[in-house]
Design an enzyme around this catalytic site. Structure first.
Site, short mmCIF file in Angstrom:
data_model
loop_
_atom_site.label_atom_id
_atom_site.label_comp_id
_atom_site.label_asym_id
_atom_site.label_seq_id
_atom_site.Cartn_x
_atom_site.Cartn_y
_atom_site.Cartn_z
N LYS A 130 -10.19 -9.92 -7.27
CA LYS A 130 -8.89 -10.47 -6.86
C LYS A 130 -9.02 -11.92 -6.36
O LYS A 130 -10.12 -12.41 -6.08
CB LYS A 130 -8.30 -9.57 -5.77
CG LYS A 130 -7.96 -8.16 -6.27
CD LYS A 130 -7.26 -7.33 -5.20
CE LYS A 130 -6.90 -5.94 -5.71
NZ LYS A 130 -6.15 -5.14 -4.69
N PHE A 138 5.26 -3.26 0.03
CA PHE A 138 4.31 -4.37 -0.14
C PHE A 138 4.30 -4.95 -1.55
O PHE A 138 3.54 -5.87 -1.83
CB PHE A 138 2.90 -3.94 0.27
CG PHE A 138 2.34 -2.77 -0.52
CD1 PHE A 138 1.82 -2.94 -1.79
CD2 PHE A 138 2.31 -1.50 0.04
CE1 PHE A 138 1.30 -1.87 -2.51
CE2 PHE A 138 1.79 -0.43 -0.67
CZ PHE A 138 1.28 -0.62 -1.95
N ARG A 161 -14.86 3.47 -7.59
CA ARG A 161 -14.05 3.63 -6.38
C ARG A 161 -14.96 3.74 -5.15
O ARG A 161 -14.64 3.24 -4.07
CB ARG A 161 -13.15 4.87 -6.49
CG ARG A 161 -12.12 4.83 -7.61
CD ARG A 161 -10.94 3.94 -7.38
NE ARG A 161 -10.19 4.23 -6.17
CZ ARG A 161 -9.01 3.67 -5.88
NH1 ARG A 161 -8.45 2.81 -6.72
NH2 ARG A 161 -8.39 3.94 -4.77
N THR A 190 -9.12 1.40 0.50
CA THR A 190 -8.13 0.33 0.28
C THR A 190 -8.12 -0.67 1.43
O THR A 190 -8.13 -1.89 1.22
CB THR A 190 -6.72 0.94 0.12
OG1 THR A 190 -6.76 1.93 -0.92
CG2 THR A 190 -5.68 -0.12 -0.21
N ARG A 205 -15.36 -3.70 -0.36
CA ARG A 205 -14.22 -4.04 0.49
C ARG A 205 -14.64 -4.21 1.96
O ARG A 205 -14.10 -5.06 2.66
CB ARG A 205 -13.13 -2.99 0.32
CG ARG A 205 -12.36 -3.18 -1.00
CD ARG A 205 -11.49 -2.02 -1.33
NE ARG A 205 -10.49 -2.34 -2.36
CZ ARG A 205 -9.68 -1.44 -2.90
NH1 ARG A 205 -9.76 -0.17 -2.53
NH2 ARG A 205 -8.79 -1.78 -3.81
N ASN A 223 -8.04 -7.36 -0.59
CA ASN A 223 -9.20 -6.48 -0.45
C ASN A 223 -10.20 -6.63 -1.60
O ASN A 223 -10.95 -5.72 -1.91
CB ASN A 223 -8.75 -5.03 -0.27
CG ASN A 223 -7.87 -4.55 -1.41
OD1 ASN A 223 -7.69 -5.25 -2.40
ND2 ASN A 223 -7.35 -3.34 -1.28
N HIS A 278 -9.85 -4.49 -7.48
CA HIS A 278 -9.04 -3.37 -7.96
C HIS A 278 -9.92 -2.48 -8.82
O HIS A 278 -10.79 -2.98 -9.54
CB HIS A 278 -7.88 -3.87 -8.83
CG HIS A 278 -7.22 -2.76 -9.62
ND1 HIS A 278 -6.22 -1.98 -9.09
CD2 HIS A 278 -7.48 -2.27 -10.87
CE1 HIS A 278 -5.89 -1.06 -9.99
NE2 HIS A 278 -6.63 -1.22 -11.07
P1 IDP Z 1 -6.17 0.92 -4.30
O1 IDP Z 1 -6.28 -0.52 -4.74
O2 IDP Z 1 -7.24 1.28 -3.32
O3 IDP Z 1 -6.05 1.89 -5.45
P2 IDP Z 1 -3.29 1.24 -3.94
O4 IDP Z 1 -2.65 2.18 -2.97
O5 IDP Z 1 -3.24 1.57 -5.39
O6 IDP Z 1 -4.79 1.01 -3.45
O7 IDP Z 1 -2.61 -0.19 -3.69
C1 IDP Z 1 -2.76 -1.23 -4.63
C2 IDP Z 1 -3.04 -2.51 -3.88
O8 IDP Z 1 -1.88 -2.84 -3.10
C3 IDP Z 1 -4.17 -2.45 -2.86
O9 IDP Z 1 -5.45 -2.62 -3.41
C4 IDP Z 1 -3.81 -3.59 -1.93
O10 IDP Z 1 -4.16 -4.85 -2.48
C5 IDP Z 1 -2.29 -3.47 -1.89
N1 IDP Z 1 -1.84 -2.62 -0.75
C6 IDP Z 1 -1.92 -1.28 -0.64
N2 IDP Z 1 -1.39 -0.84 0.50
C7 IDP Z 1 -0.92 -1.95 1.14
C8 IDP Z 1 -0.25 -2.16 2.38
O11 IDP Z 1 0.05 -1.23 3.15
N3 IDP Z 1 0.06 -3.47 2.70
C9 IDP Z 1 -0.22 -4.51 1.86
N4 IDP Z 1 -0.85 -4.35 0.68
C10 IDP Z 1 -1.20 -3.09 0.33
MG MG Z 2 -4.58 2.01 -6.92
#
Ligand code: IDP
Ligand code: MG
Length: 140
Positions: free
Chosen positions: A11, A59, A87, A93, A104, A114, A117
């Site tokens: 990212k 978000f 993962r 996350t 992360r 973070n 992806h």
């Molecule tokens: P993941 O990347 O661990 O699969 P997801 O829930 O799919 O997590 O969320 C996608 C992306 O959205 C996250 O990697 C992060 O960059 C962002 N994100 C997730 N939850 C939040 C939040 O509560 N606040 C701001 N950004 C978030």
């Molecule tokens: Mg995801």
């Protein structure tokens, strides 16, 4: 042994800090092979399309803006159970909740920024890989 492919994105927070090589080393040290890779600057439309599953989340707009804030490196990782292996290597996350030694935990700046992806299922891995790559670009 189940060889899988997964879509990974380094990212903008990580490319900005010149961490592409350090993050790629984490993949390779954990048995994941980078079989396709390109550095691109996502358009707003591409980011919104890629994260469409999150379009109802609070978000979503911020996330899409962040993903367009600088270059990303999109890549396909291949290896034994690549989806869950990646993962695990990525960590939770929210970097604050991520295990020691994960990408992360070590590099993430916030729950949004973070650093990486990774696809979360075989179905989504297929969809996400074809979002960025044609079959001929995958060189296993
Ligand atoms: P993941 O990347 O661990 O699969 P997801 O829930 O799919 O997590 O969320 C996608 C992306 O959205 C996250 O990697 C992060 O960059 C962002 N994100 C997730 N939850 C939040 C939040 O509560 N606040 C701001 N950004 C978030
Ligand atoms: Mg995801």
């Amino acid at each position: 042994m189940t060889i899988q492919r997964t879509l990974s994105i380094i990212k903008p927070d990580a490319t900005r800090r010149n961490l592409t090589g350090k993050i790629n080393a984490r993949f390779e040290n954990n048995g994941l092979r980078i079989i396709a890779q390109k550095r691109i600057h996502l358009s707003r439309k591409q980011a919104e399309g890629f994260y469409a599953v999150h379009s109802e989340r609070a978000f979503f707009a911020d996330l899409c803006k962040f993903m367009c804030s600088g270059p990303v490196v999109v890549q396909v990782l291949e290896g034994d159970n690549a989806i869950s292996t990646n993962r695990t290597v990525m960590g939770a996350t929210n970097p604050a909740n991520a295990d020691e030694g994960t990408i992360r935990k070590d590099f993430g700046e916030s729950i949004e920024a973070n650093s990486v992806h990774g696809s979360d299922s075989t179905e989504n891995a297929e969809i996400e890989i074809s979002f960025f790559f044609s079959q001929t670009e995958l060189v296993g």
